[in-house]
Design a protein around this motif. Structure first.
Motif, PDB file in Angstrom:
ATOM      1  N   ALA A 245     -23.108 -33.974  20.063  1.00  0.00           N
ATOM      2  CA  ALA A 245     -21.933 -35.111  20.244  1.00  0.00           C
ATOM      3  C   ALA A 245     -21.238 -34.803  19.752  1.00  0.00           C
ATOM      4  O   ALA A 245     -19.616 -35.557  20.158  1.00  0.00           O
ATOM      5  CB  ALA A 245     -22.846 -36.788  19.600  1.00  0.00           C
ATOM      6  N   ILE A 246     -20.852 -34.664  18.346  1.00  0.00           N
ATOM      7  CA  ILE A 246     -19.273 -34.006  18.303  1.00  0.00           C
ATOM      8  C   ILE A 246     -18.535 -33.264  18.990  1.00  0.00           C
ATOM      9  O   ILE A 246     -16.916 -33.306  19.406  1.00  0.00           O
ATOM     10  CB  ILE A 246     -19.076 -33.455  16.550  1.00  0.00           C
ATOM     11  N   ALA A 247     -19.002 -32.153  19.333  1.00  0.00           N
ATOM     12  CA  ALA A 247     -18.059 -31.169  20.396  1.00  0.00           C
ATOM     13  C   ALA A 247     -18.165 -31.808  21.932  1.00  0.00           C
ATOM     14  O   ALA A 247     -16.820 -31.621  22.659  1.00  0.00           O
ATOM     15  CB  ALA A 247     -19.227 -29.755  20.641  1.00  0.00           C
ATOM     16  N   ARG A 248     -19.202 -32.553  22.126  1.00  0.00           N
ATOM     17  CA  ARG A 248     -18.405 -33.563  23.471  1.00  0.00           C
ATOM     18  C   ARG A 248     -17.799 -35.392  23.565  1.00  0.00           C
ATOM     19  O   ARG A 248     -17.532 -35.756  23.707  1.00  0.00           O
ATOM     20  CB  ARG A 248     -20.278 -33.602  24.222  1.00  0.00           C
TER      21      ARG A 248
ATOM     22  N   ILE B   7     -22.721 -41.255  14.700  1.00  0.00           N
ATOM     23  CA  ILE B   7     -22.433 -39.925  14.915  1.00  0.00           C
ATOM     24  C   ILE B   7     -22.382 -39.218  13.042  1.00  0.00           C
ATOM     25  O   ILE B   7     -23.177 -38.879  12.579  1.00  0.00           O
ATOM     26  CB  ILE B   7     -21.309 -39.245  15.650  1.00  0.00           C
ATOM     27  N   THR B   8     -21.843 -39.780  12.425  1.00  0.00           N
ATOM     28  CA  THR B   8     -21.889 -39.787  10.829  1.00  0.00           C
ATOM     29  C   THR B   8     -22.498 -39.695   9.857  1.00  0.00           C
ATOM     30  O   THR B   8     -22.880 -38.929   8.924  1.00  0.00           O
ATOM     31  CB  THR B   8     -20.741 -39.853   9.904  1.00  0.00           C
TER      32      THR B   8
ATOM     33  N   GLU C  79     -13.786 -33.229   9.944  1.00  0.00           N
ATOM     34  CA  GLU C  79     -13.446 -34.295  10.301  1.00  0.00           C
ATOM     35  C   GLU C  79     -13.206 -35.679   9.710  1.00  0.00           C
ATOM     36  O   GLU C  79     -14.749 -36.097  10.451  1.00  0.00           O
ATOM     37  CB  GLU C  79     -13.026 -34.407  11.873  1.00  0.00           C
ATOM     38  N   GLY C  80     -12.580 -36.239   9.218  1.00  0.00           N
ATOM     39  CA  GLY C  80     -12.818 -37.551   8.521  1.00  0.00           C
ATOM     40  C   GLY C  80     -13.173 -38.761   9.487  1.00  0.00           C
ATOM     41  O   GLY C  80     -13.159 -39.941   9.416  1.00  0.00           O
TER      42      GLY C  80
ATOM     43  N   TRP D 131     -12.228 -38.942  14.543  1.00  0.00           N
ATOM     44  CA  TRP D 131     -12.550 -38.916  16.102  1.00  0.00           C
ATOM     45  C   TRP D 131     -11.593 -38.485  16.120  1.00  0.00           C
ATOM     46  O   TRP D 131     -11.269 -37.595  16.925  1.00  0.00           O
ATOM     47  CB  TRP D 131     -13.195 -39.534  16.644  1.00  0.00           C
ATOM     48  N   ARG D 132     -10.713 -39.470  15.420  1.00  0.00           N
ATOM     49  CA  ARG D 132      -9.271 -38.775  16.013  1.00  0.00           C
ATOM     50  C   ARG D 132      -8.681 -37.342  15.080  1.00  0.00           C
ATOM     51  O   ARG D 132      -7.111 -36.450  16.334  1.00  0.00           O
ATOM     52  CB  ARG D 132      -8.515 -40.128  15.003  1.00  0.00           C
ATOM     53  N   GLU D 133      -9.574 -36.862  14.449  1.00  0.00           N
ATOM     54  CA  GLU D 133      -9.416 -35.990  14.378  1.00  0.00           C
ATOM     55  C   GLU D 133      -9.774 -34.118  14.930  1.00  0.00           C
ATOM     56  O   GLU D 133      -9.736 -33.494  14.652  1.00  0.00           O
ATOM     57  CB  GLU D 133      -8.496 -35.627  12.653  1.00  0.00           C
ATOM     58  N   LEU D 134     -10.346 -34.735  15.688  1.00  0.00           N
ATOM     59  CA  LEU D 134     -10.859 -33.198  16.778  1.00  0.00           C
ATOM     60  C   LEU D 134     -10.064 -33.209  17.408  1.00  0.00           C
ATOM     61  O   LEU D 134      -8.719 -33.326  18.132  1.00  0.00           O
ATOM     62  CB  LEU D 134     -12.224 -34.340  17.654  1.00  0.00           C
ATOM     63  N   LYS D 135     -10.185 -31.611  17.960  1.00  0.00           N
ATOM     64  CA  LYS D 135      -9.884 -30.959  19.557  1.00  0.00           C
ATOM     65  C   LYS D 135      -9.402 -31.466  20.328  1.00  0.00           C
ATOM     66  O   LYS D 135     -10.089 -32.339  20.329  1.00  0.00           O
ATOM     67  CB  LYS D 135      -9.976 -29.599  19.107  1.00  0.00           C
TER      68      LYS D 135
END
Length: 83
Positions: free
Chosen positions: A36-39, A58-59, A71-72, A74-78
């Protein structure tokens, strides 16, 4: 990652998905949480509020299953701002 067949997926309550309204990204176990984090950025047509709610789910699931989340937000995700 454990594979959910369509029947198992349909049986899951909405709260078991990162994106509950869309029933996207199930959070059944640690592998599903990592997926879920990756996608996360691949989910389309959702508002920032829905993304915030999904990230909270998710967290919470990550804590439950012992998955480390660097990541703190979702805005910090790649990919920058998560879009």
């Amino acid at each position: 990652m454990s594979k959910l067949d369509q029947e198992d997926r349909d049986d899951l309550p909405k709260r078991e998905f990162a994106f509950a309204k869309q029933r996207k990204e199930p959070l059944e176990d640690a592998a599903h949480v990592r997926n879920a984090i990756a996608r996360f950025n691949q989910v389309k047509d959702v508002s920032d509020d829905e993304r915030d709610e999904a990230w909270q789910r998710i967290t919470a699931a990550a804590r439950k299953f012992g998955v480390e989340v660097a990541e703190g937000s979702w805005r910090e995700l790649k990919g920058g701002n998560g879009k």
